[in-house]
Design a protein around this motif. Structure first.
Motif, mmCIF file in Angstrom:
data_model
loop_
_atom_site.group_PDB
_atom_site.id
_atom_site.type_symbol
_atom_site.label_atom_id
_atom_site.label_comp_id
_atom_site.label_asym_id
_atom_site.label_seq_id
_atom_site.Cartn_x
_atom_site.Cartn_y
_atom_site.Cartn_z
ATOM 1 N N TYR A 84 0.839 -1.203 0.000
ATOM 2 C CA TYR A 84 0.000 0.000 0.000
ATOM 3 C C TYR A 84 0.873 1.252 0.000
ATOM 4 O O TYR A 84 0.670 2.181 -0.802
ATOM 5 N N ARG A 85 1.849 1.270 0.873
ATOM 6 C CA ARG A 85 2.740 2.427 0.960
ATOM 7 C C ARG A 85 3.638 2.539 -0.264
ATOM 8 O O ARG A 85 3.940 3.648 -0.722
ATOM 9 N N SER A 86 4.057 1.411 -0.807
ATOM 10 C CA SER A 86 4.895 1.426 -2.015
ATOM 11 C C SER A 86 4.119 1.979 -3.203
ATOM 12 O O SER A 86 4.683 2.671 -4.065
ATOM 13 N N GLY A 87 2.823 1.671 -3.265
ATOM 14 C CA GLY A 87 1.989 2.232 -4.322
ATOM 15 C C GLY A 87 1.934 3.745 -4.235
ATOM 16 O O GLY A 87 1.984 4.445 -5.256
ATOM 17 N N LEU A 88 1.848 4.270 -3.021
ATOM 18 C CA LEU A 88 1.835 5.722 -2.829
ATOM 19 C C LEU A 88 3.167 6.344 -3.229
ATOM 20 O O LEU A 88 3.204 7.423 -3.847
ATOM 21 N N VAL A 89 4.258 5.684 -2.894
ATOM 22 C CA VAL A 89 5.584 6.184 -3.274
ATOM 23 C C VAL A 89 5.727 6.198 -4.788
ATOM 24 O O VAL A 89 6.259 7.149 -5.370
ATOM 25 N N GLY A 128 0.343 2.830 -9.468
ATOM 26 C CA GLY A 128 0.665 2.870 -8.044
ATOM 27 C C GLY A 128 -0.535 3.270 -7.204
ATOM 28 O O GLY A 128 -0.803 2.681 -6.148
ATOM 29 N N LEU A 129 -1.278 4.263 -7.691
ATOM 30 C CA LEU A 129 -2.480 4.702 -6.985
ATOM 31 C C LEU A 129 -3.516 3.580 -6.946
ATOM 32 O O LEU A 129 -4.158 3.343 -5.917
ATOM 33 N N GLY A 130 -3.664 2.882 -8.065
ATOM 34 C CA GLY A 130 -4.623 1.775 -8.132
ATOM 35 C C GLY A 130 -4.291 0.675 -7.136
ATOM 36 O O GLY A 130 -5.179 0.128 -6.474
ATOM 37 N N LEU A 131 -3.006 0.361 -7.017
ATOM 38 C CA LEU A 131 -2.573 -0.659 -6.058
ATOM 39 C C LEU A 131 -2.931 -0.236 -4.636
ATOM 40 O O LEU A 131 -3.448 -1.039 -3.847
ATOM 41 N N PHE A 191 -7.830 11.823 -10.336
ATOM 42 C CA PHE A 191 -7.317 12.707 -9.295
ATOM 43 C C PHE A 191 -8.334 12.879 -8.168
ATOM 44 O O PHE A 191 -7.957 13.198 -7.034
ATOM 45 N N ALA A 192 -9.603 12.665 -8.465
ATOM 46 C CA ALA A 192 -10.627 12.672 -7.412
ATOM 47 C C ALA A 192 -10.381 11.499 -6.462
ATOM 48 O O ALA A 192 -10.546 11.624 -5.242
ATOM 49 N N ALA A 193 -9.986 10.351 -7.023
ATOM 50 C CA ALA A 193 -9.663 9.179 -6.203
ATOM 51 C C ALA A 193 -8.456 9.469 -5.317
ATOM 52 O O ALA A 193 -8.428 9.103 -4.135
ATOM 53 N N LEU A 194 -7.448 10.134 -5.880
ATOM 54 C CA LEU A 194 -6.269 10.508 -5.103
ATOM 55 C C LEU A 194 -6.646 11.472 -3.983
ATOM 56 O O LEU A 194 -6.173 11.346 -2.849
ATOM 57 N N THR A 195 -7.509 12.423 -4.298
ATOM 58 C CA THR A 195 -7.954 13.381 -3.290
ATOM 59 C C THR A 195 -8.677 12.676 -2.148
ATOM 60 O O THR A 195 -8.476 13.002 -0.972
ATOM 61 N N GLY A 196 -9.514 11.702 -2.492
ATOM 62 C CA GLY A 196 -10.216 10.940 -1.466
ATOM 63 C C GLY A 196 -9.256 10.177 -0.575
ATOM 64 O O GLY A 196 -9.451 10.079 0.647
ATOM 65 N N ILE A 216 -5.371 21.378 -2.376
ATOM 66 C CA ILE A 216 -4.525 21.796 -3.497
ATOM 67 C C ILE A 216 -4.841 21.036 -4.773
ATOM 68 O O ILE A 216 -4.924 21.630 -5.867
ATOM 69 N N ILE A 217 -5.023 19.721 -4.684
ATOM 70 C CA ILE A 217 -5.263 18.906 -5.889
ATOM 71 C C ILE A 217 -6.492 19.372 -6.657
ATOM 72 O O ILE A 217 -6.403 19.678 -7.853
ATOM 73 N N PRO A 218 -7.678 19.448 -6.037
ATOM 74 C CA PRO A 218 -8.844 19.913 -6.801
ATOM 75 C C PRO A 218 -8.739 21.372 -7.213
ATOM 76 O O PRO A 218 -9.271 21.767 -8.264
#
Length: 288
Positions: A84-89, A128-131, A191-196, A216-218
């Motif tokens: 999970y953390r590696s996906g974020l990295v 990475g985000l999907g993971l 990017f909405a998914a990332l924001t969530g 910042i993202i939206p």
């Protein structure tokens, strides 16, 4: 009001009733009971086994008290949290590399290399985000599925935009979105998914960088879409996004593994069949 509802959904484990945690000591193997995917009731006794528990014991011997019973961290939990953390990295690193092109000299070799491979960085970041969205722990399953649906919609929109618009125009997907702000509608759900996700992290752990990213993202995307944001402001916010994203992803590895698991007993309870849930609730009620 909306933020209050989301706060409750992310932070409060769902309950079928209001059970209290077992008061038995974790050091007593005869009185302690754990949870698993299977609960058996017989001779007036309820038997449960911890999820992922093996004959070799748990990865972390510490016993945590959950809403529906004690639980421990095992090796599978550790692997999932690291992934999970590696996906974020991966998402953060890909975004930072791709976005750095606008801050580098336009005629440099590094800038040209990034621009030529910018869609590759976009793919790596989305992957990475999907993971991370697959492995993220959120008590309310519907919220997790919503974030995953936004991600999937963004991926489909990105592919459609590239195939139908960017490719015929001889541009990369990222460059096309930069030159055509209305295309944000197609890639925006990603990017909405990332924001969530960063909203959840900021809410659960009080991370300042996650909270700032939530706004910042939206703001950057809507500013680009509307055309109302000055390029200087846009670059400033983009640079802030890059820095905060790196801090956010890096600080995830400073947290204890158990933080990203949450109350494991809740997820184990949700995996039980309805009859087993009822039996467990009755057992907890008797222990009040």
């Amino acid at each position: 009001m909306a933020s209050g509802v989301l706060s409750t959904a992310f932070l409060s484990p769902p309950k079928l009733s209001k059970p209290t945690s077992p008061s038995s000591s974790s050091s007593s193997s005869s009185s302690r009971f754990s949870l698993s995917l299977k609960v058996s009731v017989g001779n007036g006794r309820l038997k449960c086994k911890a999820l992922g528990e093996s004959s070799q014991g748990s990865f972390d011997p510490t016993v945590y008290q959950g809403v529906y019973g004690p639980w421990t961290v095992d090796s599978t939990d550790v692997k999932e949290v690291i992934l999970y953390r590696s996906g974020l990295v991966t998402a953060a690193a890909s975004f930072v590399v791709a976005a750095s092109a606008v801050f580098l000299p336009s005629d440099s070799f590094l800038t040209e290399t990034i621009k030529q491979n910018i869609d590759l960085f976009y793919i790596l970041g989305a992957g990475g985000l999907g993971l991370s969205l697959i492995l993220i722990h959120i008590y309310v399953t519907e919220l997790k599925r919503t974030l995953q649906a936004f991600w999937a919609l963004g991926v489909v929109g990105s592919l459609a935009t590239y195939a139908a618009l960017a490719l015929p125009a001889g541009e990369s997907l990222v460059q096309y979105v930069i030159n055509n702000p209305t295309s944000v509608w197609f890639v925006g759900p990603l990017f909405a998914a990332l924001t969530g996700l960063v909203f959840k992290e900021g809410l659960c752990y009080g991370k300042l960088e996650a909270g700032l990213l939530t706004f910042i993202i939206p703001t950057v995307l809507l500013g680009h879409l509307s055309g109302l944001m000055d390029d200087g402001v846009k670059l400033t916010l983009l640079g802030s996004w890059m820095a905060l994203f790196v801090i956010f992803a890096g600080r995830k590895f400073t947290q204890p593994i158990k933080d990203d698991i949450g109350d494991k007993s809740v997820f184990m309870f949700q995996a039980l069949a309805e009859g087993e849930k009822k039996a467990l609730i009755e057992k907890l009620e008797q222990q009040k």
